[in-house]
Every structure is written in C-alpha cells, then in structure tokens.
Design an enzyme around this catalytic site. Structure first.
Site, PDB file in Angstrom:
ATOM      1  N   GLN A 162      54.381  53.501  11.144  1.00 19.85           N
ATOM      2  CA  GLN A 162      54.945  52.149  11.218  1.00 19.85           C
ATOM      3  C   GLN A 162      54.077  51.259  12.102  1.00 19.85           C
ATOM      4  OE1 GLN A 162      59.300  51.115  11.666  1.00 19.85           O
ATOM      5  NE2 GLN A 162      58.719  51.072  13.802  1.00 19.85           N
ATOM      6  N   HIS A 207      63.842  53.785  23.681  1.00 16.89           N
ATOM      7  CA  HIS A 207      63.858  52.325  23.584  1.00 16.89           C
ATOM      8  C   HIS A 207      63.678  51.710  24.988  1.00 16.89           C
ATOM      9  CE1 HIS A 207      66.421  53.263  19.894  1.00 16.89           C
ATOM     10  NE2 HIS A 207      65.457  52.537  19.395  1.00 16.89           N
TER      11      HIS A 207
END
Ligand code: AMP
Length: 280
Positions: free
Chosen positions: A153, A34
């Site tokens: 995704q 992240h």
C-alpha cells in the site's frame, strides 16, 4: 480536538487554516501501531502544525464476502486515543457522503498492484487509491503517514502521489509489533486464543529466512521454502502467499539482494494477516 463528520466541513477548515497539516488515514479500531503513526505525524507537524486523522472503513477496498460488515468499529475508544495523542482534527465521514450512488470514477494503479495482496484481493488497491485520492483532495494535507506493515500500500501511495502530482510528502512508519512479534493489527481481535498463539509463526518464519539470507543464502526458492516450512509448522496456518520481491517494483526476484522484501499473507481461520521483512 475537533471532530468533523461530514465532507462539507473539511474544506472550510482547510481554507481557514494556513497551518502545516499532517494526515494519518486509517480505518479506525485504533491500536498502538496507529499510535506510532500519530506520534510521527505530531513530530512532522511540529508545534505550529496540525495532525489530522481520518477514520473511514472504506467499502471499496473490501471484496465481496470480505469482512467489511464485521470490521471492528470503536468510535469512543478511537476518539479517546486521538485526543490522548494530541490530534487536532478527526475526520470521520459517512459512506453515503463519500460515495455517490452513481459514482463512475475509480483511481487504479496498474503495476505495483498486480503482485502480492493485489493478486489475492482484486480491486482492493483501486479502492485504496480512490479513497486516498479523495482524502488528499478533501483535506489537502502537506504530508501523510502510512505504515510499512502495509508495504505494498505504501509503495502504491508513493506512486499515486508521483503519477498524479500530489504535492504531499509521504512519511513511512516502521511496523509496531506485540511483544511476541505479531504485527499489531485491527484484525488481531478476530483471532481465537489458539490462533493468536500460532500467529506469531509469521514473523518467526520471516526472521528465520532473513537470517538464512544474512548467512549468504540468495536462492529465492530456498528462502521461500524455509519460510513455508516454518509457517506450515503451525497447524492452523493457511498460506495465502509468500513471496520475495524487489522493495520498489514489488516484482518477484529469483535471487535475494539488498533490495529484497520478504512478504507473507496467512489465514488463521477466516482472518487474513499480512507481514513483511526487508532483507538487509
Ligand atoms: P488501517 O487502519 O489498518 O487501514 O491502518 C492505517 C494505517 O496504519 C496504515 O498506514 C497502516 O499501514 C498503519 N498500520 C497498521 N498497523 C500498523 C502497525 N502494526 N505498525 C505500523 N503501522 C501500522
């Protein structure tokens, strides 16, 4: 850094701020993968722009019996990581606010979602598209960063933006890995020491098949067989799927070419890990 915990506030913030906004949507339990996205968001926002992060464990994208309840929540550590990364706004809404009890609209993608993870996780990508649509409306970003680790995704979000005319630039971030090759994931903490050790086999198998392809092997059957054999050499691995697909359409290919993506989902115990590799 401002922390917004309700869906009412972001609109006020958005109206007040004319700054260029780059959003990083996450489910929290933030890790170094992240952090890569946050750095790319910071670069894209520049000195004058803002980095917005959303943390929302989205119940819609978990199937029945999946790990929604036990999904790691790490509020304080997440906040600290965001502060350290120079995030301007952290948006962390409650489930009850995001979803009305009698909600009746779902955003569903009907082509790219039919392969790979979409086959093993029915409804998952409709959950993703629905929440991302809501986040795009609520936070009105100029750009948003998504990781290539979740390659399917990313492809679906690009389609969502194209087909629903969102004026949002989608930025792709490369997969960050642990030193032994395992892709960083919030779910890695579920793994026992033995599972963690064996989980490196996923990346190793994908790389081995990629080398075979680079040496001239184009047969999908042979490349998948090579991947399967390597993964099955780890006694705790249980393959959910391995497939060779076109990197844009995500449809299976019988022959590998310059657009091929090799993708795998593998269970270790109850933990399902995914990874992928572009064949050069
Ligand atoms: P998640 O919190 O797992 O929903 O992930 C939020 C975003 O981070 C998604 O766009 C993921 O693709 C991305 N991401 C997760 N793990 C990694 C990783 N190891 N490397 C790069 N991006 C990642």
């Amino acid at each position: 850094m401002e922390v917004i915990g309700t869906t009412a506030d972001p609109l006020a913030f958005v109206r007040r701020s004319a700054k260029y906004r780059v959003l990083v949507p996450t489910m929290g339990a933030l890790h170094q993968g992240h952090a890569t996205l946050l750095r790319m968001a910071r670069d894209a926002a520049g000195g004058a722009g803002e980095v917005w992060v959303s943390i929302f464990v989205n119940p819609l994208q978990f199937g029945p019996g999946a790990d929604y309840e036990r999904y790691p929540r790490a509020q304080n550590a997440d906040e600290e990581l965001c502060r350290g990364a120079g995030v301007d706004i952290l948006f962390r809404p409650h489930v009850a606010e995001m979803y009305h009890d009698d909600r009746s609209i779902v955003v569903e993608e009907n082509s790219l979602s039919r392969t790979l993870c979409g086959r093993s996780r029915p409804g998952h990508f409709a959950g993703v598209c629905t929440v991302v649509t809501k986040l795009f409306h609520l936070l009105a970003p100029n750009a948003a960063v998504f990781g290539e680790k979740d390659f399917q995704q990313l492809a679906i979000i690009r389609r969502l933006v194209r087909d629903l005319d969102f004026d949002i630039e989608i930025i792709a971030a490369p997969t960050l890995r642990e030193p032994d090759g395992l892709a960083c994931s919030s779910r890695n903490i579920y793994l026992t020491a033995e599972e963690r050790e064996q989980a490196t086999v996923i990346r190793a198998a994908l790389s081995e098949a990629a080398q075979l392809a680079a040496a001239g092997e184009a047969s999908t059957a042979k490349l998948l067989e090579c991947t399967r054999r390597r993964i099955e050499s780890a006694p705790l691995a249980r393959i959910d799927y391995i497939d060779l697909v076109h990197c844009e359409t995500l449809q299976s290919q019988t022959e590998a070419d310059a657009n091929s993506l090799l993708a795998a989902a593998v269970f270790f115990g109850r933990t399902r890990l995914i990874d992928n590799l572009r064949l050069a």
